[in-house]
Design a protein around this motif. Structure first.
Motif, PDB file in Angstrom:
ATOM      1  N   TYR A  36       0.935  -1.252  -0.061  1.00 35.54           N
ATOM      2  CA  TYR A  36       0.035   0.027  -0.106  1.00 35.54           C
ATOM      3  C   TYR A  36       0.867   1.172   0.088  1.00 35.54           C
ATOM      4  CZ  TYR A  36       1.015  -0.362   4.962  1.00 35.54           C
ATOM      5  OH  TYR A  36       1.841  -0.760   6.091  1.00 35.54           O
ATOM      6  N   GLN A  48       2.531   4.377   1.408  1.00 35.39           N
ATOM      7  CA  GLN A  48       3.080   4.964   2.771  1.00 35.39           C
ATOM      8  C   GLN A  48       4.405   5.935   2.327  1.00 35.39           C
ATOM      9  OE1 GLN A  48       3.542   2.411   6.297  1.00 35.39           O
ATOM     10  NE2 GLN A  48       4.145   4.360   7.407  1.00 35.39           N
ATOM     11  N   SER A  78      14.680   6.240  18.298  1.00 35.36           N
ATOM     12  CA  SER A  78      13.484   5.607  17.890  1.00 35.36           C
ATOM     13  C   SER A  78      12.515   6.571  17.428  1.00 35.36           C
ATOM     14  CB  SER A  78      12.929   4.682  18.941  1.00 35.36           C
ATOM     15  OG  SER A  78      11.935   3.851  18.514  1.00 35.36           O
ATOM     16  N   ASP A 118      11.768  -0.588  10.590  1.00 35.86           N
ATOM     17  CA  ASP A 118      10.814  -1.486  11.445  1.00 35.86           C
ATOM     18  C   ASP A 118       9.700  -2.147  10.482  1.00 35.86           C
ATOM     19  OD1 ASP A 118      12.716  -1.277  13.594  1.00 35.86           O
ATOM     20  OD2 ASP A 118      11.555  -0.045  14.939  1.00 35.86           O
ATOM     21  N   GLN A 119       9.238  -1.254   9.912  1.00 35.61           N
ATOM     22  CA  GLN A 119       7.828  -1.265   9.425  1.00 35.61           C
ATOM     23  C   GLN A 119       8.252  -2.387   8.114  1.00 35.61           C
ATOM     24  OE1 GLN A 119       4.882  -0.682  10.199  1.00 35.61           O
ATOM     25  NE2 GLN A 119       3.646   0.360   8.548  1.00 35.61           N
ATOM     26  N   ARG A 127       8.990  -5.676   9.193  1.00 30.22           N
ATOM     27  CA  ARG A 127       7.719  -6.397   9.605  1.00 30.22           C
ATOM     28  C   ARG A 127       6.950  -6.939   8.327  1.00 30.22           C
ATOM     29  NH1 ARG A 127       7.477  -2.540  13.980  1.00 30.22           N
ATOM     30  NH2 ARG A 127       6.148  -1.336  12.398  1.00 30.22           N
ATOM     31  N   LEU A 128       6.857  -5.956   7.430  1.00 28.78           N
ATOM     32  CA  LEU A 128       6.134  -6.485   6.153  1.00 28.78           C
ATOM     33  C   LEU A 128       6.964  -7.412   5.334  1.00 28.78           C
ATOM     34  CD1 LEU A 128       5.279  -2.991   5.042  1.00 28.78           C
ATOM     35  CD2 LEU A 128       3.598  -4.510   5.635  1.00 28.78           C
ATOM     36  N   LEU A 166       6.111 -10.820   6.941  1.00 34.99           N
ATOM     37  CA  LEU A 166       4.711 -11.250   6.571  1.00 34.99           C
ATOM     38  C   LEU A 166       4.618 -11.735   5.038  1.00 34.99           C
ATOM     39  CD1 LEU A 166       2.524  -8.359   7.948  1.00 34.99           C
ATOM     40  CD2 LEU A 166       2.653 -10.669   8.663  1.00 34.99           C
ATOM     41  N   GLU A 199       5.000 -10.021   2.264  1.00 32.80           N
ATOM     42  CA  GLU A 199       4.406  -9.241   1.415  1.00 32.80           C
ATOM     43  C   GLU A 199       5.100  -8.937   0.210  1.00 32.80           C
ATOM     44  OE1 GLU A 199       1.361  -7.998   1.607  1.00 32.80           O
ATOM     45  OE2 GLU A 199       0.651  -8.132   3.569  1.00 32.80           O
ATOM     46  N   THR A 209      -0.916  -1.354  12.306  1.00 28.40           N
ATOM     47  CA  THR A 209      -0.277  -0.404  11.964  1.00 28.40           C
ATOM     48  C   THR A 209       0.626  -0.956  10.702  1.00 28.40           C
ATOM     49  OG1 THR A 209       1.492  -1.158  13.764  1.00 28.40           O
ATOM     50  CG2 THR A 209      -0.143   0.749  14.379  1.00 28.40           C
ATOM     51  N   THR A 210       1.086  -2.321  10.653  1.00 29.05           N
ATOM     52  CA  THR A 210       2.015  -3.027   9.721  1.00 29.05           C
ATOM     53  C   THR A 210       0.927  -3.057   8.421  1.00 29.05           C
ATOM     54  OG1 THR A 210       3.172  -3.873  11.444  1.00 29.05           O
ATOM     55  CG2 THR A 210       3.583  -4.595   9.089  1.00 29.05           C
ATOM     56  N   GLU A 211      -0.154  -3.904   8.535  1.00 31.39           N
ATOM     57  CA  GLU A 211      -0.773  -4.356   7.497  1.00 31.39           C
ATOM     58  C   GLU A 211      -1.709  -3.264   6.632  1.00 31.39           C
ATOM     59  OE1 GLU A 211      -2.368  -8.406   7.983  1.00 31.39           O
ATOM     60  OE2 GLU A 211      -0.884  -8.448   9.743  1.00 31.39           O
ATOM     61  N   ILE A 212      -2.079  -2.398   7.614  1.00 34.87           N
ATOM     62  CA  ILE A 212      -2.998  -1.175   6.891  1.00 34.87           C
ATOM     63  C   ILE A 212      -2.132   0.089   6.856  1.00 34.87           C
ATOM     64  CG2 ILE A 212      -5.131   0.136   7.225  1.00 34.87           C
ATOM     65  CD1 ILE A 212      -5.398  -3.174   6.968  1.00 34.87           C
ATOM     66  N   GLY A 213      -1.279   0.241   7.799  1.00 39.01           N
ATOM     67  CA  GLY A 213      -0.348   1.578   7.780  1.00 39.01           C
ATOM     68  C   GLY A 213      -1.349   2.832   8.324  1.00 39.01           C
ATOM     69  N   PRO A 214      -0.910   3.817   7.927  1.00 36.77           N
ATOM     70  CA  PRO A 214      -1.663   5.243   7.904  1.00 36.77           C
ATOM     71  C   PRO A 214      -3.050   5.045   7.492  1.00 36.77           C
ATOM     72  CG  PRO A 214       0.569   5.748   7.316  1.00 36.77           C
ATOM     73  CD  PRO A 214       0.314   4.409   6.894  1.00 36.77           C
ATOM     74  N   ARG A 225      -9.918  -0.174   4.037  1.00 38.23           N
ATOM     75  CA  ARG A 225      -8.712  -1.234   4.267  1.00 38.23           C
ATOM     76  C   ARG A 225      -8.998  -1.648   5.746  1.00 38.23           C
ATOM     77  NH1 ARG A 225      -3.889  -1.154   3.521  1.00 38.23           N
ATOM     78  NH2 ARG A 225      -3.585   1.111   2.703  1.00 38.23           N
ATOM     79  N   THR A 272       1.590   5.864  11.507  1.00 32.40           N
ATOM     80  CA  THR A 272       0.720   4.543  11.481  1.00 32.40           C
ATOM     81  C   THR A 272      -0.185   4.653  12.719  1.00 32.40           C
ATOM     82  OG1 THR A 272       2.350   3.451  12.531  1.00 32.40           O
ATOM     83  CG2 THR A 272       2.421   3.160  10.200  1.00 32.40           C
ATOM     84  N   THR A 298       4.358   5.766  15.926  1.00 31.11           N
ATOM     85  CA  THR A 298       4.812   4.275  15.340  1.00 31.11           C
ATOM     86  C   THR A 298       4.842   3.287  16.339  1.00 31.11           C
ATOM     87  OG1 THR A 298       7.035   5.042  15.426  1.00 31.11           O
ATOM     88  CG2 THR A 298       5.753   5.423  13.484  1.00 31.11           C
ATOM     89  N   LEU A 299       4.742   2.060  16.086  1.00 32.27           N
ATOM     90  CA  LEU A 299       4.717   0.867  16.772  1.00 32.27           C
ATOM     91  C   LEU A 299       5.609   0.925  18.051  1.00 32.27           C
ATOM     92  CD1 LEU A 299       2.925  -1.766  17.329  1.00 32.27           C
ATOM     93  CD2 LEU A 299       4.526  -2.795  15.850  1.00 32.27           C
ATOM     94  N   ASP A 300       6.972   1.475  17.811  1.00 29.92           N
ATOM     95  CA  ASP A 300       7.904   1.231  18.484  1.00 29.92           C
ATOM     96  C   ASP A 300       7.821   2.076  20.076  1.00 29.92           C
ATOM     97  OD1 ASP A 300       8.426   3.185  16.339  1.00 29.92           O
ATOM     98  OD2 ASP A 300       9.701   3.982  17.709  1.00 29.92           O
TER      99      ASP A 300
END
Lengths: 481, 481
Positions: A117, A119, A209, A239-240, A243-244, A247, A249, B62-67, B77, B297, B440-442
């Motif tokens: 997607y 980003q 971070s 990091d993102q 992770r992707l 997965l 992707e 946050t990873t699979e959809i993002g912002p 989504r 995200t 972000t996730l971190d």
């Protein structure tokens, strides 16, 4: 402004008074430094801990000049500022030594994930990066670290964008994690180009971070720089991607960069001297660098070093008499892009480097100094030890006497045999800000900056006034003069 | 990942066991909650503190959809993701309630100082901002704060760019500094437009000292939005402007913005129900919001709220029997742009809001919960107190019983009389990340997230299974049904 635990120097004056009383009773152990020198050192320390001068200098440089990329018009304005400052503060001799350098600019950069997607990715071009000739929108090939991409063969990465991940840099007091983490920034591009990649992305070298990626110069290979775009991604963005990738992707990225080399331009070093009263030809050199990366105002890197060393010298200038040797403050130009000012200085002064008795640079931020290390003629170690003793009330311990390196800009002259010391700052959070857009004035803790000035003033004064000679084979050399 | 002091929940299980033994012996003081309910609450708490589910949910979102900007394809989504998640986790009923909303996008923005020298400024368009019709390069008029610009008369700012400074937001556990600091973001544009300014810049509302400015929606005035560009500058950039202003430098800024409204689009709320075993029509509502600002995200705002509430409900679903009342998890859409999902929900369910027994939202990050406040029928305060007692081993204190507001998306239903509670999180560093690219996730501390899940699971379960009715004039209402 928020930062980790801040040491308080309130009440320092009283602590110093007590400490000096103690030192006094043990005078025989430190008789390499005489009573007058000790009194002057104490006076310098007390004045430094009350002085706002270093902060005012950093504030002026970062506010009135702003970012000052090596070779830019802003760096020229910084030299003019340095000359004006040196004259206003009453240095005995103020000069500029210009040199020519190749000029690289980052231009505009857009990096965005385009699959799975869209980003935006927070990225910065690395120094020496090439431009994108066409806008790139290509699959990402993931490499766990620099070792993995080293096996890439010619053509393996054709039509792809390489991404070198790696782990978050380990923060430490000494900054030891930076060197290893930095390798992918230095040479990663060489592997990516060999593989035929359209571009290279690396995980940011910094320990932060935050979504500020860490810029910095790449290493040329046989005088050749990267021809493809080479960018660092902030740690959260890396990091993102990781992770992707895990997965499974399919990942695509678009990159547009207008980075370019703009030919040769002028840079220069600004030199401020306090001329020695007895051995003016002998030089104790303390330095910072005037240039900064272009994305921030360079308060920590290296406005602080400029403020600390100029303020320390100014305090020494206010003593009733000049120390025996000359104290030289050098504001180096073009440090960030390959120590160009430092090499120019070493070249220009090649015939006089034997008169450089001791050299050091403040270029590691603005947190407190915790350790003194040195690399001088072993016969003079006792004098460095004695200086270390004087610095103890500032919370500084004596480290190794065989530690080479007095700071980045000291490297060329150290290679030529100039003795060095280093007043090591606490680098625990330095790489959270270093080479990022976040290196701004608010990151400096004024009280900690004062401790730095105190240490530099005392050290430079005592080294310049000492009987000891720190140079290798000092006697032979002085006979040759 | 680095964050301030992290509370450790290791050994929580033992602490809980001890705490419950204590509560046991005082059973008479909390007999509004029966022994079975207490045992279930303890089981939920222990399971929650060991469960990674909430973190996995935030990581996935946050990873699979993002912002996922309100109204965007990404928010769609996210709804699909929410439906899939609800079904996979075995909720009894999963639905989406769509609504229409006006769609604003930030486009591209470039802000740079053009005098006294060129420097990029780190800025973000505020929600609802207009575009620059021509590129702006104009003098800056400095206003110390919102009060100062309120005196501007028509034409005073013609051909100029206004800058509203103000002080760094005061961070606090409760987030109390946000409201006052936020006023300039909300209404500053109305004064700037009245004065005829070409654009408005404000000091970022956040408490961070990083170069990430804080975005967020402006307030419309009589259904009219700003027609000029309105941007926030990061705090270090605002500091720089303030210093330059104090030096008396003539300041100019260039601004290019392509922000725009794109007409009406669809958004929606995702609803996951655990249907009550005895009073299924009565609803205990726990919520988060699915949309995020577009520059990050949205891990803290509000991925965390989604993770916490869904995971809490899932744990309740794993009990041997459903609680008496229905537990409803709402993933609100379009919260950031004016609580649009919340107003849509309140409108759609207007005839059934009297069956909403209690409502709350998790939308304040991911740090630990420290206080429970409420606003329910005073007759039911003793039950909330008893729930508070059960939460004590998690480090949660009982706060006021007359504190309105259960979270942003609860406002519309609270106005219609729905009782609310709030599990207040520690907001000390929330506004360092909130509405910035750095959300972000971190930034999430997994152990602290677990404490949140434990508190939500226990509270939602006990409220849904309680004998007490939290609604005003509850009896009258139930007679009417």
């Amino acid at each position: 402004m928020k930062l980790p635990i801040v040491q308080s120097y309130a009440g320092f004056a009283m602590a110093l008074a007590i400490a000096f009383m103690t030192v006094h009773t043990k005078a025989t152990t430190t008789d390499l430094i005489n009573e007058q020198q000790k009194a002057n050192a104490q006076a310098l320390m007390e004045k430094a801990l009350k002085s706002d001068l270093a902060y005012e200098i950093v504030e002026s440089l970062t506010t009135e000049i702003g970012p000052r990329l090596a070779g830019s018009e802003a760096e020229k304005r910084a030299r003019d500022w340095g000359v004006k400052l040196g004259k206003e503060l009453g240095f005995d001799r103020v000069s500029v030594e210009e040199f020519t350098m190749p000029y690289w600019v980052r231009g505009e950069l857009k990096v965005a994930l385009s699959a799975p997607y869209a980003q935006e990715l927070y990225a910065t071009a690395l120094g020496g990066s090439g431009a994108s000739t066409n806008n790139i929108d290509a699959p990402i090939v993931y490499f766990r670290n620099l070792d993995e991409i080293a096996y890439v063969k010619s053509g393996d990465l054709a039509g792809k964008v390489a991404f070198i991940d790696g782990d978050l840099m380990v923060p430490s007091q000494t900054g030891a994690g930076y060197g290893p983490s930095n390798q992918k920034r230095r040479v990663g591009w060489q592997h990516a180009e060999r593989g035929g990649a359209l571009a290279l992305m690396i995980r940011s070298v910094g320990s932060n971070s935050q979504r500020f990626p860490h810029t910095g110069m790449m290493s040329a290979l046989e005088d050749k720089w990267a021809s493809i775009p080479v960018v660092a991604l902030s740690n959260p963005d890396a990091d993102q991607l990781r992770r992707l990738y895990k997965l499974g992707e399919p990942l695509k990225v678009s990159i547009a960069s207008t980075a370019q080399w703009k030919g040769d331009v002028s840079s220069g070093n600004v030199i401020l001297d306090l001329i020695g009263s007895e051995r003016p030809e002998e030089i104790v050199l303390i330095a910072g660098h005037l240039d900064s990366w272009d994305e921030a105002t360079g308060a920590l890197d290296d406005g602080a070093g400029i403020g600390i060393t100029v303020a320390a010298a100014k305090l020494i200038a206010e003593l009733p008499t000049r120390p025996k040797r000359t104290i030289r403050v050098v504001m180096f130009g073009a440090e960030e892009v390959g120590l160009l000012g430092a090499f120019a200085y070493a070249k220009k002064h090649a015939d006089n480097l034997h008169n450089h008795v001791l050299a050091t640079e403040s270029d590691f931020g603005a947190r407190t100094i915790w350790r003194l290390v040195s690399n001088v003629n072993p016969d003079a170690n006792a004098t460095i030890d004695a200086i270390g003793k004087i610095l103890e009330p500032l919370g500084i311990v004596r480290g190794g006497s065989d530690v080479p390196g007095g700071g980045p800009d000291i490297i060329p002259m150290a290679r030529a045999g100039v003795p060095t010391i280093r007043l090591e700052q606490n680098g625990m959070d330095y790489f959270d800000y270093h080479h990022t857009p976040d290196d701004t004035l608010d990151k400096i803790i004024p009280e900690e900056l004062k401790q730095n000035v105190a240490a530099y003033a005392v050290t430079a004064y005592l080294a310049a006034d000492a009987t000891a000679d720190f140079r290798p084979e000092a006697k032979t050399r002085s006979e040759e003069d």
